[in-house]
Design an enzyme around this catalytic site. Structure first.
Site, PDB file in Angstrom:
ATOM      1  N   THR A  46       0.872  -1.192   0.000  1.00 42.86           N
ATOM      2  CA  THR A  46       0.000   0.000   0.000  1.00 42.86           C
ATOM      3  C   THR A  46       0.906   1.239   0.000  1.00 42.86           C
ATOM      4  O   THR A  46       1.369   1.628  -1.070  1.00 42.86           O
ATOM      5  CB  THR A  46      -0.983   0.006   1.190  1.00 42.86           C
ATOM      6  OG1 THR A  46      -0.265  -0.127   2.406  1.00 42.86           O
ATOM      7  CG2 THR A  46      -2.005  -1.106   1.054  1.00 42.86           C
ATOM      8  N   THR A  70      -1.325  -1.366   6.676  1.00 37.55           N
ATOM      9  CA  THR A  70      -1.283  -2.342   7.751  1.00 37.55           C
ATOM     10  C   THR A  70      -0.170  -3.340   7.454  1.00 37.55           C
ATOM     11  O   THR A  70       0.408  -3.330   6.383  1.00 37.55           O
ATOM     12  CB  THR A  70      -2.612  -3.077   7.845  1.00 37.55           C
ATOM     13  OG1 THR A  70      -2.915  -3.607   6.560  1.00 37.55           O
ATOM     14  CG2 THR A  70      -3.711  -2.132   8.257  1.00 37.55           C
TER      15      THR A  70
END
Lengths: 408, 408
Positions: free
Chosen positions: A162, A199
Site C-alpha cells: 500500500t 497495515t
C-alpha cells in the site's frame, strides 16, 4: 530532514532472490479494487496436506477477514489451501457488509481452487470503513488460477503493497540431516500501523514437513521477539496478519528441528526490520537494547516506552544525543527502575552511569554516533537479569507530511 | 502548517488580571542560572499558618526537588512557608549533587525568610543532567526577599517559563456565606512533557482557610480530572509539580465548601487547558469525550489512546476527518470495546454508528468541523455508563521543528 522520498533511504539495495518453495504457487492481477495501473490481488495456492499457522492483531476492532482467519487457523485437513490478499481496501469497520464480502470471496476461491472453504484464508489492506467491492475480486479468480506459477513470489510481494516504498522479502535454507529445506517470506507494512492505508501483512512458506501444532508454536514464540518487537508510531492496525504455511513437499520433517526454528526466527526478524526500515518518513534505523531489568517483561515495557517516545524519536531525527529524554522515558514507563542505578549508552559510548552523566561522557563522540543511519540506544537498569531488544525508526517531517499534509 | 510562531495561535488574548491573595507575596529576579536577560527565579512567601497541598509526577526518575517536596507535603505547622522556583535547569538526574543543591537552597531560603527548612518547597525546570549552579540562586535570596510584593504574581508566571510561548494564569472568587474568598493560580508547561526544557509546574494560592487534609483531598481529586486529563505527546516529565497553598488570611473557612471546591476545579481545568494550548507546535485544541464505556477507567484508557495516537494527531493537523484512525485507537487501547456498538462523532456530526459509517455521514460537514481551531471527537462505546474527557493538541511540523531541527 526526513522529507518523503520515492524509496526509503533505509531500503535494502535490492529485492532478494527468493527460492521456489515446492508445493506453493503464486499469481497476481490488477483487479482495480481501488488502485489503478498496478496489481492489487494475489493468490497463493498450497498443496494438499499443507499445515498452516497464524498470528493476528489483538485489536478489539479487528477487521472481518482477520476474524475469519483466526477461526480457521488450527484446523487440520488433508486438503489443499489458498491465501488470497487484496490491497487498497481493508474491509475493516464495514459491519455486516464486511462479513458478507469475506464469505463471498472465500466461497469463490474454494470453488475455483476445488478446496474446502475452511481452507481459504484472506487478508485485506488499505482504506478503512469503505465497503469492499468484492465482486471485483471474485471476477478475476479464474484468471488468477490460470496464472499460478512456482516463481511468482516476488510479484506477490508487490501486489500486497500500500504505502510501502519497497517490496519486502527474505529466505533461508536449513539442512536437516542430509537434506535441505527452504523458507521464503514476504511482508508489507510501513509501520505496525496506520489503519488508513498501511497495515502489516506477512506470508511465509516452507517445503518442510511441520505438524500444525509445532508450526503454530514456533510462529507464536518467534512473533513475540520479532514482529511484536517493532514499532513505528505505537499505532496498532486492525488488520495485522501473519500466516505461515508448510507444504511438506520436501518430505523432510522439521517439526522438532532447532535449526529450522532458528532459521525461521531470523527470517521473521529480517522481515520485521524491513518493515521498520520502510517506516513512514524514517531516516534512521534504531535498536533499543535493555538489560539488567527486574524481569524480561519490565525490559520490554522500558524498551517500548523509549521506542514510542515522540521526544526521543524527534531527537534521533535531529541527530541529538539527548539522553535526558531516555531518562524521562524510563521514568514514565511504569516498569521498575531505580534512577541511581541507571546506565545509558549510545552505540559504544557510555553517556550516563549511576544516576548521573558518565564521567567519561564525550558529547562529541555521542553526536558522531547519532549522525549514522543505524542508532543503538542501550540501557542497563542495574536491577536484575531481565532483557529485551526492540526496533524503531525516527520521527521526522516526512511522517507529518505523509499523515497530515495530504488528505487520504 | 504548524510552523513555530512566537506565541501559540491558541493563546488567550491576554494574561488575566489576577487578584491579590492576602497572605502571599511574590518576587522575581534574573539570577543567570542558564538564561540571560530575563527573570529566572521566583519566590513566594506565605503567611504563618498557611496550609499546603501538592501533587507530583509519578515518574520513577523524578528530580531531587520533587522528592524533597513530596517528603514535606502533609506536615502541619503554624510557621510561615516559602516556594522557590528556578527555570533553566531541572536539577534532574544529577545524582548526589542534586540532593546537595536542594539542601543548600532550602536551607538558605529558610534562613532568609526565618522559617523552618521543612516549610520551604522548591522546583527546578529546564535542562536535565546538568549540575544546578545553586550558588547563583542562594546569592540572590536577600535581594528577592527585599522585593517581595502583594501584586507580583504576573511576574512570577513569567519567571517560571521555559519553552512556553505565553505566561499562564487564572483566578476565581467564591462567596461563602456572606464573605468572599479568592483563588489565583499560575502554570508553566508546553506539554506534559519534555524533560529537556519544558516541564509542567503549577502554583495556586487562596486566602481561604482550608485544613491541610481537606486541601490535599480537593487537590488530588481535581488533579485526576484536570491536569491528569491532558496530554501533548504522551511523554511524562521528571519534574511535574503542583502546589496549592491556603493562607487563611480571609478568615473564611472553605474546608467543607462545595462552591470553593468547584471553583478550584474550574481554575485548575482552565490552567490545564492553557498548557495544552501552548503545546509544542499546536494549531488545534482537541477535546476527546468518551461515553458508554464499561467503566470510567476504560473510558479514560480509550480517551488517552485517541489523544496520544500520532496518526490521529497528524490527521487533525491535516484537517482530515479520518474516523478510521479513531476506530484503530479504540481497538488498540486494551480497554473493552465492541466494534459493532461503536459510534463516533466529530463536533455534532455523527460519522460512525453500529460498527459502520453512519448513513447520515457527510464528509463535507465533517471536513468543515476539522477546519476550526477547536475540535471535538466524541465516541460512545455502547457498553455501559463509563465516561471521561481529555484534552490534547495536534501533531504538526512545528513539533518536529522544536524537538528535532534545533539541538537543545
Amino acid at each position: 530532514m526526513g522529507k518523503v522520498t520515492a524509496v526509503s533511504p533505509l531500503a535494502p539495495a535490492q529485492f532478494p532472490d527468493l527460492p521456489v518453495i515446492d508445493g506453493v504457487r503464486f499469481a497476481t492481477i490488477a483487479a482495480g479494487v481501488r488502485y489503478q495501473g498496478r496489481t492489487d490481488v494475489m493468490l497463493a495456492e498450497l498443496a494438499p496436506g499443507s499445515t498452516i499457522a497464524g498470528t493476528f492483531t489483538k485489536s478489539a476492532t479487528r477487521a472481518a477477514p482477520v476474524l475469519d482467519c483466526q477461526a480457521k487457523i488450527g484446523g487440520t485437513s488433508g486438503a489443499g489451501a489458498a491465501i488470497l490478499v487484496n490491497s487498497g481496501n481493508a474491509n475493516a469497520f464495514t459491519g455486516k457488509g464486511g462479513v458478507t464480502a469475506v464469505e463471498a470471496i472465500t466461497k469463490a476461491v474454494a470453488d475455483v481452487c476445488d478446496i474446502p472453504q475452511s481452507r481459504v484464508f484472506t487478508s485485506s489492506t488499505g482504506v478503512i470503513g469503505e465497503p469492499l467491492p468484492h465482486d471485483r475480486v471474485t471476477a478475476v479468480l479464474s484468471d488468477l488460477k490460470a496464472k499460478l506459477a512456482d516463481d511468482g513470489i516476488a510479484d506477490a510481494a508487490k501486489a500486497i503493497m500500500t504505502t510501502d516504498t519497497f517490496p519486502k522479502g527474505a529466505s533461508a535454507k536449513v539442512t536437516i540431516g542430509s537434506k535441505t529445506v527452504s523458507i521464503a517470506g514476504i511482508a508489507k507494512g510501513s509501520g505496525m500501523i496506520a489503519p488508513d492505508m498501511a497495515t502489516m501483512l506477512v506470508y511465509i512458506f516452507t517445503d518442510a514437513v511441520v505438524s500444525q501444532p509445532a508450526l503454530q508454536e514456533m510462529l507464536s514464540k518467534h512473533t513475540d521477539t520479532t514482529f511484536n518487537c517493532i514499532t513505528v508510531d505505537s499505532d496498532t492496525s486492525t488488520s495485522d496478519s501473519l500466516i505461515l504455511a508448510a507444504t511438506g513437499a520436501s518430505g523432510v520433517d522439521a517439526s522438532d528441528s532447532e535449526e529450522f526454528s532458528n532459521a525461521l526466527h531470523d527470517l521473521m526478524l529480517n522481515l520485521a526490520h524491513q518493515v521498520v526500515q520502510d517506516g513512514e518518513g524514517a531516516t534512521k534505523f534504531v535498536e533499543i537494547a535493555i538489560t539488567g531489568a527486574a524481569t524480561d517483561e519490565d525490559a520490554k515495557t522500558h524498551a517500548m516506552a523509549i521506542a514510542n517516545s515522540p521526544l526521543i524519536k524527534t531527537a534521533i531525527a535531529g541527530q541529538d544525543p539527548n539522553w535526558g529524554r531516555v531518562v524521562m522515558a524510563i521514568g514514565k514507563s511504569g516498569a521498575a527502575a531505580d534512577r541511581d542505578r541507571l546506565s545509558i549508552r549510545f552505540g559504544d559510548i557510555e553517556v550516563a552511569k549511576d544516576g548521573w552523566r558518565s564521567p567519561t561522557y564525550s558529547e562529541e563522540a555521542a553526536a558522531a554516533h547519532m549522525k549514522g543511519q543505524n542508532i543503538v540506544i542501550g540501557v542497563d537498569l542495574g536491577l536484575g537479569n531481565g532483557k529485551a531488544t526492540v526496533w524503531t525508526c525516527d520521527l521526522t517531517h516526512g511522517y507529518i507530511e505523509i499523515n497530515a499534509d495530504y488528505r487520504s
